[in-house]
Design a protein around this motif. Structure first.
Motif, mmCIF file in Angstrom:
data_model
loop_
_atom_site.group_PDB
_atom_site.id
_atom_site.type_symbol
_atom_site.label_atom_id
_atom_site.label_comp_id
_atom_site.label_asym_id
_atom_site.label_seq_id
_atom_site.Cartn_x
_atom_site.Cartn_y
_atom_site.Cartn_z
ATOM 1 N N ASN A 188 30.321 0.912 9.746
ATOM 2 C CA ASN A 188 30.432 -0.499 10.119
ATOM 3 C C ASN A 188 29.112 -1.259 9.980
ATOM 4 O O ASN A 188 29.008 -2.403 10.397
ATOM 5 N N TYR A 233 30.284 0.052 15.265
ATOM 6 C CA TYR A 233 31.378 -0.743 15.832
ATOM 7 C C TYR A 233 32.427 0.226 16.351
ATOM 8 O O TYR A 233 32.769 1.200 15.678
ATOM 9 N N HIS A 234 32.904 -0.053 17.545
ATOM 10 C CA HIS A 234 33.901 0.844 18.134
ATOM 11 C C HIS A 234 35.114 0.069 18.626
ATOM 12 O O HIS A 234 35.759 0.476 19.588
ATOM 13 N N LYS A 285 43.338 4.732 12.153
ATOM 14 C CA LYS A 285 43.465 4.543 10.704
ATOM 15 C C LYS A 285 44.317 5.618 10.009
ATOM 16 O O LYS A 285 45.527 5.523 10.014
ATOM 17 N N GLY A 301 42.439 1.732 17.380
ATOM 18 C CA GLY A 301 41.140 2.363 17.585
ATOM 19 C C GLY A 301 40.432 1.778 18.804
ATOM 20 O O GLY A 301 39.757 2.502 19.547
ATOM 21 N N THR A 302 40.584 0.485 19.013
ATOM 22 C CA THR A 302 39.978 -0.164 20.183
ATOM 23 C C THR A 302 40.476 0.472 21.473
ATOM 24 O O THR A 302 39.703 0.761 22.383
ATOM 25 N N ASP A 354 33.222 8.847 17.673
ATOM 26 C CA ASP A 354 34.232 7.880 17.246
ATOM 27 C C ASP A 354 34.499 8.124 15.763
ATOM 28 O O ASP A 354 33.742 7.679 14.894
#
Ligand code: PLP
Length: 423
Positions: free
Chosen positions: A210, A143-144, A266, A116-117, A238
């Protein structure tokens, strides 16, 4: 001497910083010893001491079918027999891209990556390359992933540029990210008025997971869409966490809003490292090898990982999949709300994702969430853990069900919760 969670944690600390390979696993915010797992099957996990837990973390959302789903395991085994990595195109990658583009109409083209990052970092670079602008807007509490321009908190004023939240992130990088309060329409409108024509992209979790789970209104997301259109800003949803987790059509389908770029992770890997970013064809055309924005990966579209992802995507498209997932998740949150009527706990869910809050009422902002009673969360977390129920080890994380969870399992967990709350 047989291994214990404690002995493994001590051993791990000798060679892994903090004994873990990702910080939240260390139990820092709840204290105690992290469980070292040996096996997962369906809705359950077993630690190295042989203790069984009902898993409400699901590998942070990835394990939507339940652990070791036989069809996914078989797909992985079959793919592995044909070779683990080629660093060259495969037919399965096309099938993956076609599936994602069919399920999410906003995704006209897609690129596969491994985390994902990587997906969010690449999407931001692409937006900057496309718009030829530098500024990025993100929201407090979202959070990304851990790329430099995203590890940034709001500056001290209402609309100052961000400052780093992590060592190693330069002030210069942080200064190109503007951090706004989540789910605050006025702040959004002010920011666009002042900076709109300098902003390359806005990145948002359209349902946040998050800062625990926060569900914004459709109107808020619609305002964001309109402002991005008005100022020529790329809107990045996101959906690494919410994607195929809240519904087959993701948040964008539920809310009827079409982002310019979507990031996924995910669930689309079925437990293996697959992530993706994709969206408008005219934007994606700026990506190498067609365009000037460079992005690459030795293991991108890895055949074994993609096989797991395709198997997972096939399972979630079956009749009744989300119905069951939503039913068990709702049963859990309704049970929590019933038991906790006279206590400061509450819960809500969307699809297979839920928020369990140590608060009087369901929060609709990060500010509201920050008021949660963390001591109370720690007590409930450990009491449930001791009775074989594994909640996310932080008050600020969402929880996740799988299709392998049943009503009987949920009722058992609720009975345990009731005894803890009444104690
Ligand atoms: N984006 C969101 C919304 C996430 O929840 C996460 C991880 O939890 C990421 C990005 C980063 O994904 P990864 O951990 O695969 O790098």
């Amino acid at each position: 001497m047989s291994v214990t969670n404690e002995s493994l944690f001590e051993r791990a600390k000798q060679t892994n910083p903090g004994g873990v390979n990702s910080p939240v696993r260390s139990f820092r915010s709840v204290g105690g010893t992290p469980r070292f797992f040996r096996k997962g099957e369906g809705a359950y996990l077993w630690d190295v001491e042989g203790t069984r837990y009902l898993d409400l973390v699901g590998s942070w959302g990835a394990s939507i079918t339940g652990h070791a789903h036989p069809e996914i395991v078989q797909a992985v085994q079959k793919a592995a027999e044909h070779g683990l990595s080629f660093g060259a195109p495969t037919e399965a990658e096309i099938e993956m891209a076609e599936t994602l583009c069919r399920l999410l109409p906003s995704m006209e083209q897609v690129r596969l990556v491994s985390s994902g990052t990587e997906a969010t970092m690449s999407a931001i670079r692409l937006a900057r390359g496309f718009t030829k602008r530098d500024l990025l807007i993100k929201f407090e509490g979202c959070y990304h992933g851990h790329s430099d321009s995203l590890l940034v908190a709001a500056g001290s004023g209402a609309l100052t540029f961000g400052h780093p939240t992590s060592g190693g992130v330069s002030e210069l990088t942080a200064s190109q990210t503007v951090v706004l309060p989540y789910h605050d329409t006025e702040a959004l409108e002010n920011a666009f008025k002042q900076l709109g024509d300098k902003v390359a992209a806005v990145i948002i979790e359209p349902v946040a997971g998050n800062m625990n789970m926060i569900i914004p209104t459709q109107a808020y997301l619609q305002t964001l869409r309109t402002l991005c259109d008005d100022y020529g800003v790329v809107l990045i949803f996101d959906e690494v966490m919410s994607g195929f987790r809240v519904a087959l059509e993701c948040v964008q389908g539920l809310m009827g809003i079409r982002p310019d770029i979507t990031t996924l992770g995910k669930v689309i890997g079925g437990g293996m490292p697959v992530a993706a970013f994709g969206g408008r064809k005219d934007i994606m055309a700026h990506l190498a090898p067609l365009g000037s924005v460079y992005q690459a990966g030795t293991l991108s579209g890895n055949p074994v990982a993609v096989a797991a992802g395709l198997a997972s995507l096939a399972i979630i498209q079956r009749e009744g999949f989300y119905q069951h997932l939503s039913t068990v998740t709702q049963r859990f949150v309704q049970g929590i709300n019933r038991i906790a009527a006279n206590h400061a706990f509450c819960a809500q869910s969307l699809g297979g994702m839920f928020g369990f809050y140590c608060l009087e009422s369901v929060p609709d902002s990060y500010e509201a969430m920050r008021k949660c009673d963390q001591e109370s969360f720690k007590r409930v977390f450990h009491a449930l853990l001791n009775q074989g129920v594994y909640l996310p080890p932080s008050a600020f994380e969402a929880g996740f069900m799988s299709a392998a969870h049943t009503e009987v399992m949920i009722d058992d967990a609720l009975n345990k919760f009731a005894t803890i709350v009444d104690a």
